[in-house]
Enzyme design. Structure first.
Site: not given
Length: 883
Positions: A328, A382, A478, A560
């Protein structure tokens, strides 16, 4: 390139993978683009805003009823007039509406917060009064905004002379002079400070700029005319420069002077791009209480839905000895001093972000996987949020992860703005796959990223890791589409879709035949967990608090957030059986041993794959020495609703290959709840499986209010007496149908602004219907007249919002805003001649994202005034463009 996409809320609406165009399938030629805009749960709008008064000039004289939990946008003014003309924007009218009145049910621990916003007409103070109608409209509490304090609140507990019980009360908002916008919200008193309704005010270094030059070998001599000095090369044609002249002595003028200078830089032929030197910043509020133990803060619901509390009893090792790679953006902090909720569990990691996308102190790959934040604006951290869901430590602060004793292997593959390259990802996968001895460095690999096409080299790397025992988990994306998203759609990867607090597919989540299973990802537009606010997943993050970048927590939504729940459960399973690999787990999944299935026999569907992950079932399936007398429930949480299932039968089963009989001692509700009828096996019943029927008695529920209780099933097993807890949610919702964020203007705007103004190319005007907005644009046929909703082929930002102050702008502070795919992280959408894009889905909200700019021209920045509306009139066959 690939990237993450985010939906953030108060503490942060995120999604995990990039957005999409909703399929782009061929459709009738009279549609170029169409879709739906959902509204955040509990949203309401003042009946008599300036926008509505422009159509009907009579202010509402009654009392507007509101639900117990709400976010309302309003407008008040003691005078009428016209806004000043600014930047060519005409001076539209505003109207008198001196007082707004609302009624609502309040409890003593609830607080009504008021946040005021200036309009183009200026700023004035607003007053809020809390009244008791049953006591002759006695004034319980009052407060007033000031120039330095735009947010105030009132509560029943403010009155120290009298105790006020739960009941119906009224709130008044009073104007003092010029028109003002406001946000009124109800929440528990300890949450009132978390509301964020303004776009992030990005801080930047005064007198500094970041520029991209047309000529990159060295600074050209002619740029001296622009007043730039002290140039410093940042790499790849990027330069940090300073103003040649002195800054104003007036501190308040320095920011404007800097922005004016940068606008002049942009006009220079030798300069391709010029932006402020933004300072790293994000917004948030520190939470004093542990997230997991406070259901109102939103973390407990997703662990309950996952059936994690029982899984933790079955797997007390909590993932110890299992390594989970989180590929990530890296982690907040530095080696040995990571986020306090993660530090004890962090192992060796690596930074694979190439110099092109890197902004840390050592651009390019290195051994420090720290997330430096973005060079422009702030960062949502994130990777830190994802890592917290996997392995946040059980340390009596903040929250905990699903596998709170597992080892995190932080692998940084996403750099500036959450963007990375497939080459970096491939290098990182190869590193994770081999520790130098032919063994993988991680047992589980979490990939909360996406946006890639099929790449054979990446599939080969995943295959190689799978052969060595690694299990890969990826976020489905998404975009609300069935189009395969990679890496989730690769073979040998568990593709995870997202569900809300009621276990229903989230509005943004991808779906399709390539989905393997689902997990909690949240949905800000819904309140499936009955806490009075949108469903968000809370986890570790960071924020600027009192000027200092500090470890904190954030509430996000997205696939996520769903993927790390699955990765955490796999770590619990590997803790029970280290030999588990992808083929074994996939076989268990398809046999129905890991999920709550939607049918009696193992089956799959395109929304949830093989079902919603059940952590307890999964741990038991993996255990070498299974517990034979543990009673569990499926579903783990029961939601009863007049709009959903009014009756649910929960299956109680003793898990294990050779289960032992247990005896039911009692079945009772933890608290009295007339709204649910329980039909349960009598005390003394014995066996390995039972059923409990739960029926909703809707007449006992107040409309629009959710209630919670817990069913306690006490039973005797082989060793000891235990109690199974089944949370029950009862809803008679009217919120969905009653949600209203005001008339919305849906705009397609040129993604390249002229100065601070984005040019609107096409517009549709929509009213709310059953709690949603439906919009449609038509292809530009080239024939006069050109209607507002006609759009020529090209690249656009898709945005929508209200104009409740009637100033011709949407999306400024105090007004609702939606941006595609999510507010705060716009992505371009391409209109192609002869093709239609359908099924677009966005969420509009008066709450602003707490993330800041990912790139200088993507998010609102200093000087952003909103998007300009072409026409305030409804779009129809007789409405031509007025541009």
């Amino acid at each position: 390139m690939f990237r993450i996409g985010l939906v953030v809320s108060v503490l942060a609406v995120l999604a995990g993978c990039g957005g999409g165009s909703g399929g782009g399938e061929t459709a009738p030629v009279d549609v170029a683009l169409s879709g739906v805009i959902d509204i955040e749960a509990g949203t309401r709008v003042d009946i008599d805003t300036a926008d509505s008064l422009s159509l009907n000039p009579s202010p509402f004289s009654g009392v507007q009823a509101l639900p117990r939990e709400f976010v309302l946008a309003g407008y008040v003014s003691r005078q009428e007039g016209a806004y000043p003309t600014v930047g060519g924007l005409p001076g539209s009218e505003y109207f008198i509406d001196a007082r707004d009145q609302f009624s609502m049910t309040l409890a003593p621990d609830q607080r009504i917060s008021l946040q005021a916003f200036a309009t183009r007409a200026g700023r004035s103070n607003l007053s809020i009064r809390l009244l008791a109608p049953d006591a002759g409209n006695a004034v319980i509490s009052t407060a007033q905004t000031t120039e330095t304090d735009s947010q105030v609140s009132v509560s029943l507990s403010d009155d120290t002379t009298q105790s006020w019980p739960e009941g119906t009360y009224q709130v008044e908002i009073l104007a003092s002079s010029v028109p003002m916008l406001y946000i009124l919200s109800s929440s528990a008193s300890n949450l009132s400070a978390q509301s964020v309704h303004e776009w992030p005010d990005h801080q930047f270094a005064e007198g500094e700029a970041i520029v991209v030059m047309e000529e990159t070998p060295g600074m050209p001599a002619q740029v001296s005319a622009t007043g730039m000095t002290k140039a410093r090369a940042l790499g790849r044609g990027l330069w940090q420069v300073r103003m040649a002249g002195p800054l104003s002595q007036d501190q308040g003028n320095r920011a404007g002077q800097t922005l004016s200078w940068i606008e002049n830089l942009r006009k220079e032929a030798a300069i391709k791009q010029a932006v402020p030197n933004y300072l790293v910043q994000t917004q948030g509020t520190p939470l004093d209480e542990p997230l997991y133990n406070d259901p109102a803060l939103g973390q407990q619901w997703h662990y309950e839905l996952l059936n994690a509390p029982i899984a933790w009893q079955l797997a007390p090792g909590a993932g110890e000895g299992v390594a989970v790679a989180v590929m990530d953006t890296g982690l907040f902090g530095q080696p040995g001093n990571w986020h306090p909720d993660l530090n004890a569990n962090v192992g060796q990691g690596f930074d694979f972000v190439s110099q092109e996308y890197d902004t840390d102190s050592q651009p390019g790959p290195d051994s420090n996987p720290s997330d430096p934040g973005n060079s422009v604006g702030g960062s949502v951290y994130h990777g830190t949020h994802v890592a917290g869901t996997v392995a946040a430590v059980d340390n009596e602060r903040g929250g905990i992860g699903v596998a709170f004793s597992s080892t995190l292997v932080p692998v940084r593959v996403l750099g500036e703005g959450g963007t990375g390259s497939s080459a970096d990802l491939l290098d990182a996968l190869n590193w994770v796959n081999d520790d130098g001895t032919g063994q993988p460095r991680a047992d589980v690999v979490n990939l909360s990223l996406g946006g890639l096409p099929y790449i054979q080299a990446l599939q080969d790397a995943i295959n190689a890791g799978t052969e060595r025992g690694a299990i890969y988990v990826a976020a489905a994306g998404n975009a609300g589409t069935s189009n395969p998203s990679y890496p989730a759609a690769f073979a040998n990867v568990l593709a995870v879709s997202a569900v809300d607090g009621a276990g229903v597919l989230s509005s943004y989540s991808n779906f399709g035949p390539w989905i393997d299973l689902a997990a909690p990802g949240g949905d800000a537009s819904r309140d499936g967990n009955a806490d009075g606010r949108g469903d968000l997943v809370s986890s570790t993050s960071a924020a600027v608090i009192d000027g200092t970048l500090t470890a904190t927590y954030a509430g996000l939504q997205g696939t996520s957030m769903a993927a790390p729940h699955v990765s955490g459960v796999l770590a619990l399973m590997k803790n029970q059986n280290l030999t588990l690999d992808y083929p074994a787990v996939n076989a268990m999944l398809q046999a129905g041993k890991l999920t709550v299935s939607s049918c009696d026999n193992p089956c799959r569907n395109d929304d949830l794959g093989w079902g919603l992950m059940d952590a307890a079932k999964s741990v038991l399936a993996a255990s070498d020495t299974p517990v034979t007398d543990l009673l569990t429930a499926s579903p783990a949480i029961v939601t009863l609703s007049t709009e959903g299932a009014a009756s649910v039968t929960a299956a109680l089963e003793v898990y294990g290959d050779s289960p032992s009989s247990v005896e039911i001692m009692s079945v009772e509700l933890e608290t009295s709840a007339a709204w649910v009828d329980v039909t349960a096996p009598p005390a003394g019943s014995s066996g390995t499986s039972f059923s409990v029927r739960l029926d909703l008695n809707a007449d006992a529920l107040e409309q629009g209010v959710s209630e919670r209780t817990v069913l306690l099933v006490t039973y005797q097993g082989d060793v000891e007496e235990r109690t199974l807890e089944i949370p029950i949610i009862g809803q008679q919702p009217d919120d969905l149908a009653l949600r209203n964020a005001g008339r919305h203007f849906v705009l397609l705007v040129d993604p390249v602004p002229e100065g601070d103004i984005f040019t609107t190319v096409s517009q549709a005007t929509v009213e709310v219907v059953n709690g949603q907005y439906q919009f449609s644009f038509r292809p530009d046929d080239g024939v006069a007249p050109r209607f507002l909703s006609e759009v020529p082929p090209g690249d656009y930002f898709l945005v929508a919002g209200s104009d409740i102050d009637n100033d011709g702008l949407i999306c400024h502070a105090g007004e609702a805003c939606a941006e595609y795919p999510v507010s705060g992280l716009r992505e371009e959408i391409t209109i192609t001649a002869g093709e239609a894009i359908q099924g677009i889905r966005m969420t509009t909200s008066y709450s602003r994202p707490t993330i800041s700019a990912q790139a200088p021209d993507v998010l609102p920045r200093p000087g952003f005034e909103g998007y300009r509306v072409l026409s305030a009139q409804p779009d129809n066959e007789n409405t031509k463009s007025i541009r």
